[in-house]
Design a protein around this motif. Structure first.
Motif, PDB file in Angstrom:
ATOM      1  N   ARG A  53      10.369  16.517   6.326  1.00 20.52           N
ATOM      2  CA  ARG A  53      10.365  17.940   6.037  1.00 20.52           C
ATOM      3  C   ARG A  53      11.785  18.404   5.781  1.00 20.52           C
ATOM      4  N   ARG A  55      15.335  19.610   5.652  1.00 18.80           N
ATOM      5  CA  ARG A  55      16.299  19.763   6.740  1.00 18.80           C
ATOM      6  C   ARG A  55      17.255  20.938   6.535  1.00 18.80           C
ATOM      7  N   GLY A  59      11.875  23.715   6.407  1.00 17.13           N
ATOM      8  CA  GLY A  59      10.982  22.685   6.928  1.00 17.13           C
ATOM      9  C   GLY A  59       9.798  22.379   6.031  1.00 17.13           C
ATOM     10  N   SER A 236       6.244  16.855  12.961  1.00 19.71           N
ATOM     11  CA  SER A 236       7.680  16.945  12.698  1.00 19.71           C
ATOM     12  C   SER A 236       8.272  15.553  12.881  1.00 19.71           C
ATOM     13  N   PHE A 302       9.387  21.746  14.624  1.00 15.75           N
ATOM     14  CA  PHE A 302       9.031  22.966  13.905  1.00 15.75           C
ATOM     15  C   PHE A 302       7.914  23.745  14.596  1.00 15.75           C
TER      16      PHE A 302
END
Length: 433
Positions: A53, A55, A59, A236, A302
């Motif tokens: 995801r 950075r 995300g 995540s 996240f």
């Protein structure tokens, strides 16, 4: 989960980590050779399967973002790396580019090949001249070695990579403002849709990713999606650089699996400096709602951070001890947002200005409780109504600090001034505690 996962930071302790020879000695550019033997769509699928995801704060799934490019556009495709690191407290991309620029360069080449682009740009903040020079040298060395240019490693794939220097504006961290700046215009957000994936740089389909996102691609290609998903959490996945700054004994970059807690990171960083008590902290930079010591055990992924009322953002963990006045901290952040607002939309332009005026009055002990209601009303008129996310981010420290520390705001005007002695706070240049 107290074990660090050095991947991007693995060779930072080597004196020649930033050179081509040092990077190749550590296995650099082997992932590129593997990628060039794969079909581009297979690389996109690998990145999707990894669960990487973005950075840079939002995300968003990286592979999915790549997949949004229209297959039938007649315009050239572009890859743009957002290296305009400007968020207060965020300090991971600059040391990454300084210590290991070739991992970003290799990531750019693989990513551009995966999305079938022959033109890539790294947009770097203009103030970090040392980083710009190091990146430019890394790109020159990669060209000379045949990793960039015509017929890369005999694969038939061509790529042109440009390091572009911005003029230094926080708003250019917003992806469409970055594109306008890259095209030579004043950096201001564009109306969406169309989104950059459809009509981005020069009107062509464009992928815009953060430095750390692109730098993570070589290790995913080299080791596989399962290796990446073995770290982090289910939603995540992987590792990330957590930047600890402020009142911490050993500030710095800690590369750990997503889902690590601040308590675990503080244990590795020696705890709060001077044996003081943690008062408040940011999980993802100044544009994320504040946390307190009650949130020490919130997993830093996240979903968990969102469920606790904040955002993981850029994992910029700013640590504030009990000597710090929260009103002054929020004032300083609000001054930044007022200064950096591009002025395009009224909610952000006017709202951040009035944030600054009201907070100055409150910090000086000249306000009233009605001013707190006015600040919250202002926030309601900015949040969700500004042209881009700058306005939304500016509301986060204001709203969360009033929610968590309303009594401290009240003490300011009840006592006719700040109840904290600035000389005791190292954060504002006073004597060491």
């Amino acid at each position: 989960m107290t074990t660090l996962t050095p991947v991007l930071t693995r060779n930072w302790d080597q004196p020649d980590s930033f050179t081509l020879a040092g990077y190749e000695r550590d296995g650099g550019y082997t992932a590129l050779r593997k990628a060039l033997a794969m079909e581009p769509d297979a690389i996109v699928q690998t990145v999707k399967d990894s669960g990487l995801r973005g950075r840079g704060g939002a995300g968003f799934p990286t592979g999915m973002k790549w997949g949004f490019l229209p297959p039938d556009s007649p315009n050239p495709r572009y890859l743009v790396v957002n290296a305009d690191e400007s968020e207060p407290g965020t300090c991971k991309d600059i040391p990454l580019m300084m210590a290991n620029p070739h991992v970003l360069v290799e990531g750019v080449i693989i990513s551009a090949y995966a999305i079938k682009s022959n033109h890539a740009f790294i947009y770097v903040r203009g103030e970090v001249l040392h980083v710009i020079r190091r990146l430019q040298q890394a790109v020159r060395d990669a060209y000379a070695a045949g990793y960039i240019g015509k017929d890369i490693l005999g694969s038939g794939y061509d790529l042109e990579l440009v390091v572009h220097t911005g003029a230094g504006a926080y708003i250019c961290g917003e992806e469409t403002a970055l594109l306008d700046s890259l095209e030579g215009y004043r950096g201001q957000p564009r109306l969406k849709p169309p989104f950059p994936a459809v009509a981005g740089l020069y009107g062509g389909p464009t992928v815009i990713n953060n430095v750390e996102s692109i730098a993570s691609v070589p290790s995913i290609v080299a080791n596989g999606a399962d290796w990446f998903t073995s770290m982090g959490t289910e939603k995540s996945a992987g590792f990330g650089i957590f930047s600890l700054s402020g009142h911490v004994t050993r500030p710095g970059q800690y590369e750990a699996p997503l889902g690590v807690t601040l308590r675990e990171l503080l244990d590795m960083a020696g705890g709060i400096r001077g044996g003081r008590r943690l008062k408040f902290w940011t999980p993802g930079g100044s544009s994320t709602p504040l946390f307190t010591e009650e949130h020490l055990d919130v997993p830093l992924d996240f979903e968990s951070v969102g469920a606790a009322g904040s955002m993981l953002g850029t994992r910029a963990l700013q640590i504030f001890d009990d000597t710090v006045c929260v009103v002054r901290a929020v004032l300083r952040w609000s001054e930044f947002y007022a200064h950096e607002s591009c002025g395009k939309c009224t909610p952000c332009r006017e709202g951040t200005y009035w944030y600054k005026q009201l907070l100055k009055r409150l910090e000086a002990g000249q306000g009233s409780e009605q001013d707190l209601d006015t600040l919250l009303d202002l926030s309601d008129n900015i949040l969700g109504r500004s042209f881009c996310a700058l306005g939304d981010g500016a509301t986060s420290p204001v709203v969360s600090s009033i929610k968590l520390f309303r009594d401290e705001y009240i003490r300011h005007f009840e006592q006719g001034g700040c109840p904290f002695d600035p000389a005791k706070s190292t954060l504002w240049g006073g004597a060491a505690v």
